[in-house]
Design an enzyme around this catalytic site. Structure first.
Site, PDB file in Angstrom:
ATOM      1  N   THR A 168       0.839  -1.193   0.000  1.00  0.00           N
ATOM      2  CA  THR A 168       0.000   0.000   0.000  1.00  0.00           C
ATOM      3  C   THR A 168       0.875   1.245   0.000  1.00  0.00           C
ATOM      4  OG1 THR A 168      -1.904   1.070   1.068  1.00  0.00           O
ATOM      5  CG2 THR A 168      -0.292   0.081   2.538  1.00  0.00           C
ATOM      6  N   ASN A 169       0.322   2.392   0.311  1.00  0.00           N
ATOM      7  CA  ASN A 169       1.085   3.652   0.371  1.00  0.00           C
ATOM      8  C   ASN A 169       0.547   4.507   1.516  1.00  0.00           C
ATOM      9  OD1 ASN A 169      -1.163   5.320  -0.686  1.00  0.00           O
ATOM     10  ND2 ASN A 169      -0.833   4.028  -2.484  1.00  0.00           N
ATOM     11  N   ARG A 170       1.087   5.732   1.646  1.00  0.00           N
ATOM     12  CA  ARG A 170       0.769   6.552   2.810  1.00  0.00           C
ATOM     13  C   ARG A 170      -0.528   7.356   2.697  1.00  0.00           C
ATOM     14  NH1 ARG A 170       5.376   7.634   6.053  1.00  0.00           N
ATOM     15  NH2 ARG A 170       7.320   7.000   5.084  1.00  0.00           N
ATOM     16  N   SER A 171      -1.251   7.239   1.603  1.00  0.00           N
ATOM     17  CA  SER A 171      -2.461   8.045   1.426  1.00  0.00           C
ATOM     18  C   SER A 171      -3.497   7.772   2.515  1.00  0.00           C
ATOM     19  CB  SER A 171      -3.070   7.733   0.052  1.00  0.00           C
ATOM     20  OG  SER A 171      -4.371   8.254  -0.028  1.00  0.00           O
ATOM     21  N   ALA A 215      -4.792   7.248  -4.486  1.00  0.00           N
ATOM     22  CA  ALA A 215      -3.391   6.872  -4.638  1.00  0.00           C
ATOM     23  C   ALA A 215      -3.386   5.362  -4.847  1.00  0.00           C
ATOM     24  CB  ALA A 215      -2.607   7.255  -3.397  1.00  0.00           C
TER      25      ALA A 215
END
Ligand code: C5P
Length: 430
Positions: A212-215, A281
């Site tokens: 995943t990512n930081r969004s 994102a």
């Protein structure tokens, strides 16, 4: 008069309360119907009779003043009518009032009505500089801004104490003009269906791990909420996040986890969409195989991950929208760590967008609830100076982006009426 032009004017305990009477006159002159609600402290500065005479309506001061027949509580009706307005304005807003609003109190008529209303809230603070700058007040202001409350002022100038500093309420004329502008915004997306994608996606590696990512989805949620307040029907396709969009009757939320789910959910509602805003994102790659069982440290294959590309949701939907005959507006976001304008221009072409909102991101900026800074890139001005905005809270960025959307739609309408062709969006030389 319809709910459409009804404003609630809350007056709280500040020496500036007398200026609210002038504001009320100006609003009435502009054709608004105004329902005044005063706090107990406000009544010590100005009598309700003044506002009653100027508004032409009884002023609400006490939750329990309007008792009905036994078994029927007229105060409930009273509260319901008061919060059924198009816009709620509190001027002046004291430090004490901001604290109560920030903490969700419902201990008098004004806070009860504001807690119940779905109308956007605008406040005009008035207090001594020390109170305004106090960390407690600033934290309350921050909380309220994050919740979508708009602040008008305070200004710097002479204060009631005789000192000078920040904390002075804006003058009634300036307030009336801002309120009218705010009001004009409310209908700018009426009758339109807006689809917003937001948040990260989770791409499973095994039953417990994900890519995943930081969004956090904060930007997309702010845009979806603001679009609903402007009268649009909004579908928010939201990836996994701890944030919850504010409930609004015309805001529908579809929760998804994976990019493929996000695409399917978006495709299901895209048919009658007028405006697509892709803030999600999306995790660009996903594990080729999601393991059925949790990977063990001892598993020799655990250190190797085969990835496959995820669909580009924005691009896929933009291509679909282009195929239809009626006008549609596609807005993409470009979260970049460097060369953000160039990257945004490239995305505008590659993803067939009408507009790309560029913003700089990194581990400590861009994601989450903090301030953001954006620049707008459109096909109309590929070499011009992009319109920039911020740093500002996401709620204000959301309003700025929607102002650009409304403007772009108007321009599209002009192209259609004049038979002109919109600027070429075909992939250009890079
Ligand atoms: O290519 P990049 O990820 O930087 O593009 C960002 C824009 O494209 C955003 O509007 C984002 O929501 C959208 N996007 C998408 N699906 C992807 C990747 C990006 O919709 N797989």
């Amino acid at each position: 008069m319809s709910q459409g032009s009804r404003i609630l004017l809350g007056v709280t305990g500040s020496i500036a309360a007398y200026k609210a009477a002038v504001l009320l006159r100006l609003l009435r002159r502009s054709g608004f119907e105004v329902q005044v609600v005063m706090t107990g402290r406000a009544c010590q500065f100005v009598t309700p009779l003044t506002f009653e005479a100027l508004s032409g309506h009884p002023v609400m001061t006490d939750l329990f003043a309007a008792r009905g027949a036994p078994g029927r509580d007229a105060s409930i009706e009273h509260v319901e009518r008061a919060h059924d307005v198009a816009l709620a304005v509190v001027a002046p807003a004291s430090a004490h009032f901001l604290a109560r609003l920030a903490h969700g109190f419902a201990d008098d008529a004004l806070t009860t009505v504001l807690l119940a209303t779905r109308a956007p809230i605008v406040v005009a603070p008035a207090m001594e500089t020390g109170m305004w700058e106090n960390r407690a007040t600033q934290e309350n202001v921050h909380t309220l801004r994050e919740r979508g409350v708009a602040f008008l002022g305070p200004a710097a100038g002479d204060l009631a104490s005789g000192r000078e500093g920040v904390g002075r309420m804006l003058e009634p004329e300036a307030l009336a003009a801002s309120i009218e502008a705010h009001f004009a915004r409310l209908r700018t997306l009426e009758g339109l269906h807006v689809l917003v994608t937001a948040g990260p996606t989770w791409e499973p590696i095994d039953p417990v791990r994900v890519l995943t990512n930081r969004s956090t989805g904060a930007m997309g949620i702010a845009i979806a909420e603001a679009a609903a307040q402007r009268g649009a029907r909004v579908t928010l396709v939201l990836g996994p996040t701890h944030l919850n969009p504010a409930s609004h009757p015309s805001l529908g939320v579809v929760r998804v986890e994976r990019a493929e789910e996000m695409l399917r959910a978006a495709e299901r509602s895209v048919e009658d969409v007028d405006i697509l805003i892709g803030t999600a994102a999306v995790t660009d790659f996903r594990p080729a195989v999601a393991r059925a069982q949790k990977l063990k440290r001892l598993d020799e294959t655990a250190t190797h991950l085969d990835l496959v590309e995820n669909p580009d949701i924005l691009k896929t939907l933009a291509a679909n929208l282009r195929a239809r005959s009626r006008p549609a507006l596609v807005v993409g976001f470009a979260a970049e760590t460097q060369d953000m304008i160039e990257a945004a221009r490239r995305k505008l072409r590659e993803k067939q967008c009408d507009m790309v909102v560029a913003n700089l991101v990194g581990p400590s900026r861009g994601f989450g609830p903090g301030a953001s800074e954006v620049a707008i890139v459109t096909a109309e001005e590929p070499r011009g100076e992009p319109r920039a905005f911020g740093p500002a809270p996401k709620e204000e960025i959301a309003q700025f982006v929607l102002d650009q959307v409304v403007r772009a739609r108007k321009e599209q309408g002009t192209h259609e009426r004049t038979g002109g062709t919109p600027p070429d969006r075909s992939p250009a030389q890079d």
